[in-house]
Design a protein around this motif. Sequence first.
Motif, PDB file in Angstrom:
ATOM      1  N   ASN A 233       0.825  -1.208   0.000  1.00 36.08           N
ATOM      2  CA  ASN A 233       0.000   0.000   0.000  1.00 36.08           C
ATOM      3  C   ASN A 233       0.860   1.259   0.000  1.00 36.08           C
ATOM      4  OD1 ASN A 233      -2.304  -1.576   0.049  1.00 36.08           O
ATOM      5  ND2 ASN A 233      -2.490  -1.523   2.282  1.00 36.08           N
ATOM      6  N   LEU A 234       1.972   1.226   0.756  1.00 30.21           N
ATOM      7  CA  LEU A 234       2.897   2.358   0.780  1.00 30.21           C
ATOM      8  C   LEU A 234       3.516   2.581  -0.594  1.00 30.21           C
ATOM      9  CD1 LEU A 234       4.592   4.299   2.839  1.00 30.21           C
ATOM     10  CD2 LEU A 234       6.368   2.597   2.494  1.00 30.21           C
ATOM     11  N   GLN A 235       3.946   1.494  -1.219  1.00 33.19           N
ATOM     12  CA  GLN A 235       4.553   1.583  -2.547  1.00 33.19           C
ATOM     13  C   GLN A 235       3.554   2.137  -3.558  1.00 33.19           C
ATOM     14  OE1 GLN A 235       7.537   1.142  -3.555  1.00 33.19           O
ATOM     15  NE2 GLN A 235       7.287   1.096  -5.778  1.00 33.19           N
ATOM     16  N   GLN A 236       2.329   1.693  -3.458  1.00 34.87           N
ATOM     17  CA  GLN A 236       1.299   2.159  -4.380  1.00 34.87           C
ATOM     18  C   GLN A 236       1.066   3.666  -4.259  1.00 34.87           C
ATOM     19  OE1 GLN A 236      -2.180  -0.362  -4.875  1.00 34.87           O
ATOM     20  NE2 GLN A 236      -3.522   1.398  -4.566  1.00 34.87           N
ATOM     21  N   LYS A 237       1.196   4.190  -3.021  1.00 37.03           N
ATOM     22  CA  LYS A 237       0.922   5.611  -2.789  1.00 37.03           C
ATOM     23  C   LYS A 237       2.116   6.496  -3.090  1.00 37.03           C
ATOM     24  CE  LYS A 237      -1.049   8.763   0.643  1.00 37.03           C
ATOM     25  NZ  LYS A 237      -1.683   8.861   1.993  1.00 37.03           N
ATOM     26  N   TYR A 238       3.349   6.029  -2.725  1.00 36.93           N
ATOM     27  CA  TYR A 238       4.513   6.914  -2.787  1.00 36.93           C
ATOM     28  C   TYR A 238       5.580   6.494  -3.790  1.00 36.93           C
ATOM     29  CZ  TYR A 238       2.620   8.873   1.516  1.00 36.93           C
ATOM     30  OH  TYR A 238       1.806   9.469   2.446  1.00 36.93           O
ATOM     31  N   GLY A 239       5.666   5.202  -4.118  1.00 36.57           N
ATOM     32  CA  GLY A 239       6.658   4.751  -5.090  1.00 36.57           C
ATOM     33  C   GLY A 239       8.074   5.146  -4.709  1.00 36.57           C
ATOM     34  N   SER A 241       9.414   7.912  -4.329  1.00 38.15           N
ATOM     35  CA  SER A 241       9.611   9.175  -3.608  1.00 38.15           C
ATOM     36  C   SER A 241      10.121   8.978  -2.187  1.00 38.15           C
ATOM     37  CB  SER A 241       8.298   9.978  -3.576  1.00 38.15           C
ATOM     38  OG  SER A 241       7.314   9.299  -2.828  1.00 38.15           O
ATOM     39  N   THR A 242       9.972   7.786  -1.629  1.00 33.29           N
ATOM     40  CA  THR A 242      10.481   7.535  -0.283  1.00 33.29           C
ATOM     41  C   THR A 242      11.763   6.722  -0.289  1.00 33.29           C
ATOM     42  OG1 THR A 242       9.049   5.600  -0.091  1.00 33.29           O
ATOM     43  CG2 THR A 242       8.219   7.667   0.791  1.00 33.29           C
ATOM     44  N   GLY A 243      12.422   6.640  -1.447  1.00 34.11           N
ATOM     45  CA  GLY A 243      13.728   6.006  -1.494  1.00 34.11           C
ATOM     46  C   GLY A 243      13.732   4.560  -1.928  1.00 34.11           C
ATOM     47  N   ASP A 244      12.734   4.142  -2.709  1.00 37.34           N
ATOM     48  CA  ASP A 244      12.687   2.736  -3.125  1.00 37.34           C
ATOM     49  C   ASP A 244      13.793   2.399  -4.109  1.00 37.34           C
ATOM     50  OD1 ASP A 244      11.180   0.154  -3.184  1.00 37.34           O
ATOM     51  OD2 ASP A 244      11.151   0.642  -5.299  1.00 37.34           O
ATOM     52  N   GLY A 250       6.343  -1.153  -9.133  1.00 39.18           N
ATOM     53  CA  GLY A 250       4.916  -1.390  -9.232  1.00 39.18           C
ATOM     54  C   GLY A 250       4.134  -0.179  -8.797  1.00 39.18           C
ATOM     55  N   ASP A 251       3.399   0.435  -9.732  1.00 43.62           N
ATOM     56  CA  ASP A 251       2.636   1.634  -9.402  1.00 43.62           C
ATOM     57  C   ASP A 251       1.411   1.314  -8.566  1.00 43.62           C
ATOM     58  OD1 ASP A 251       4.442   3.060 -10.932  1.00 43.62           O
ATOM     59  OD2 ASP A 251       3.261   2.821 -12.761  1.00 43.62           O
ATOM     60  N   ASN A 252       0.960   0.072  -8.631  1.00 43.16           N
ATOM     61  CA  ASN A 252      -0.193  -0.353  -7.847  1.00 43.16           C
ATOM     62  C   ASN A 252      -0.061  -1.842  -7.563  1.00 43.16           C
ATOM     63  OD1 ASN A 252      -1.360  -1.827 -10.157  1.00 43.16           O
ATOM     64  ND2 ASN A 252      -1.685   0.247 -10.979  1.00 43.16           N
ATOM     65  N   ALA A 253      -0.959  -2.352  -6.731  1.00 40.43           N
ATOM     66  CA  ALA A 253      -0.852  -3.746  -6.320  1.00 40.43           C
ATOM     67  C   ALA A 253      -0.973  -4.699  -7.502  1.00 40.43           C
ATOM     68  CB  ALA A 253      -1.913  -4.053  -5.278  1.00 40.43           C
ATOM     69  N   SER A 362      17.231   2.279  -0.181  1.00 43.36           N
ATOM     70  CA  SER A 362      16.202   1.279  -0.467  1.00 43.36           C
ATOM     71  C   SER A 362      16.285   0.127   0.531  1.00 43.36           C
ATOM     72  CB  SER A 362      16.377   0.754  -1.896  1.00 43.36           C
ATOM     73  OG  SER A 362      15.495  -0.314  -2.142  1.00 43.36           O
ATOM     74  N   HIS A 363      17.510  -0.293   0.826  1.00 44.91           N
ATOM     75  CA  HIS A 363      17.709  -1.356   1.807  1.00 44.91           C
ATOM     76  C   HIS A 363      17.127  -0.943   3.160  1.00 44.91           C
ATOM     77  CE1 HIS A 363      19.865  -4.188   4.443  1.00 44.91           C
ATOM     78  NE2 HIS A 363      20.175  -3.126   5.159  1.00 44.91           N
ATOM     79  N   GLU A 364      17.419   0.264   3.595  1.00 54.15           N
ATOM     80  CA  GLU A 364      16.941   0.734   4.897  1.00 54.15           C
ATOM     81  C   GLU A 364      15.418   0.802   4.922  1.00 54.15           C
ATOM     82  OE1 GLU A 364      18.986   4.416   5.006  1.00 54.15           O
ATOM     83  OE2 GLU A 364      20.706   3.624   6.120  1.00 54.15           O
TER      84      GLU A 364
END
Length: 442
Positions: A233-239, A241-244, A250-253, A362-364
């Motif tokens: 869910n986090l990935q779907q919302k922020y991608g 932008s949070t350091g992935d 994946g833009d969505n589930a 990304s690891h962190e």
Amino acid sequence: MKTQTISWRVDEYPVDALIQEGPATFRVSGRAYSDQRIFELEQERIFQKTWNFVAHESEVAKPGDFKTAHIGTQPVIVTRGQDMALSVLLNRCVHRGAVVCRERSGNTRAFVCPYHAWTYATDGRLTGITGRDDPNGYGPDFVQPQGMQRVARVENYRGFIFACMDPGVVPLEQYLAGGAAQLLERKLQQSPVGKIRLTGRPFVGTYEGNWKFQAENIVDGYHFMYTHKAFVNLQQKYGDSTGDFGVHKGDNAAKMRLLRARGNVLGSRFGHGINQKPAAEFEQLFEGPHSEYYNQLSEKYGRDELEWIAGVGAACIFPNFGLIHNQLRVWRPIGPAMTEVTVYPYALEGVSDEYNAGMLRSHERFYGPAGYGAVDDIEVFALNQQGLSATQNDWLILERGMHNEKPLENGEIEGLPSSETVHRAFWRSWRDLMTAQGRAVQ
């Protein structure tokens, strides 16, 4: 919450009866994860008979460098001698049995026992006994030990150092041949110069569960979308932008599920499991901020192979070692229901600081102590162990993907990405070693 340890007599319940295998059946008894005697047999028949990862060469690069590690429950010291030779020593004083080296890593000219100050060279030779010639010391007939016990076999594969207590174990290169060696090579090939280095101190944690849960999970392609639903869910919302940094694309589930269905898994006859996927959005890599890096690798390895090199690869190297993304992972059995896991982030040699920093962020984000992934897995491992106390229906089902497996010419078995092919390979090797009292042999 403490979990129950179930005891039973091995001579009254054959170890091979812990696994049920048929044309469409593969089930493992919960006792294989929970019994104290099984745990003790694993130390004798698995950890002492197979290759265990103990260090990366970047940890012991200079004369006098050392690090402490374990082979199963047995403490060892990995050392680099003044002649640059590698040794792996049992971390036990020959006098009264104390652990000689208590530091995780460092550099030294000698190891000194904290109990009576007996002194050892970095290759384990006993070089000093305090009060050796005192009137109250040792007489003329005293037989002085040579030094700390050396582990019988030590081999270095492309910087990955393994040790085995059995001198008759199969050569390491043969042990890793096939998918394991290919995965290791692809990880190294992400570096333009073919090298990695461990960075900083590792993250060390424990969980209340059996060591085999970690070995199975690192190559399990089935659990991610469910166990890590909050992260999805986090990935779907922020991608990104949070350091992935593109690691969990994946833009969505739905798209993430589709991307995770690519690739394959490989199960080795030595128990290794490989889960690998080609790079997502591969062509975009040549247009982004690191296009020069990817073009360099493309010229060296070709586009087809680079798609796998730049992809996502995970490995369980039987019995104690894993690789996933930009980390090495080592698990240490402490008891039937207690395991220590050490995670070593690594950097690629020959790439920009910016690229390595992105991979570390990304690891962190997912694997670090405050990340989203590790806490999910640890919770599930503990829940697994707790559930084993319900013994009326004691069988764990490892049959996913059996109908779609393909035997390969090299003896490995290939399965689809979320197949439990890798788990079945692990357990077959476990069964062979536990029942034959053998070793990893040809």
